[in-house]
Design a protein around this motif. Structure first.
Motif, mmCIF file in Angstrom:
data_model
loop_
_atom_site.group_PDB
_atom_site.id
_atom_site.type_symbol
_atom_site.label_atom_id
_atom_site.label_comp_id
_atom_site.label_asym_id
_atom_site.label_seq_id
_atom_site.Cartn_x
_atom_site.Cartn_y
_atom_site.Cartn_z
ATOM 1 N N GLU A 50 0.935 -1.132 -0.008
ATOM 2 C CA GLU A 50 0.120 0.031 0.018
ATOM 3 C C GLU A 50 0.735 1.304 -0.140
ATOM 4 O O GLU A 50 0.574 2.390 -0.473
ATOM 5 N N GLU A 51 2.010 1.163 0.806
ATOM 6 C CA GLU A 51 2.746 2.397 0.900
ATOM 7 C C GLU A 51 3.468 2.515 -0.662
ATOM 8 O O GLU A 51 3.803 3.703 -0.886
ATOM 9 N N GLN A 53 2.553 1.682 -3.594
ATOM 10 C CA GLN A 53 1.563 2.143 -4.469
ATOM 11 C C GLN A 53 1.335 3.631 -4.331
ATOM 12 O O GLN A 53 0.811 4.114 -5.466
ATOM 13 N N GLN A 54 1.616 4.418 -3.297
ATOM 14 C CA GLN A 54 1.131 5.816 -3.353
ATOM 15 C C GLN A 54 2.228 6.384 -4.380
ATOM 16 O O GLN A 54 2.155 7.587 -4.697
#
Length: 74
Positions: A50-51, A53-54
């Motif tokens: 998730e990090e 994908q930022q």
């Protein structure tokens, strides 16, 4: 060792084509993700998906390759 040496020379003789930027769906802001990981005091590899994908940016120059009339996404 001659077999290993032959394999190594064969590996070195292989030619790889450069990756065409327009064939990539997303680009990654490497400088920003490195700064983010440094600020957290961790390696980039230890960041969560998730990090990571930022920092993925849709490629404005992306174009699908077509093979035999079928769109292929790489």
């Amino acid at each position: 060792m001659p077999i290993q040496e032959k394999k190594y020379k064969k590996y070195l003789s292989q030619e790889y084509e450069p990756v065409d930027e327009s064939a990539m769906l997303y680009l990654v802001d490497i400088r920003a993700i490195k700064a983010y990981a440094d600020s957290k005091g961790v390696a980039i590899a230890s960041l969560s998906d998730e990090e990571k994908q930022q920092f993925m940016i849709p490629n404005p120059n992306y174009r699908k390759k077509r093979r035999h009339g079928i769109a292929a996404v790489f």
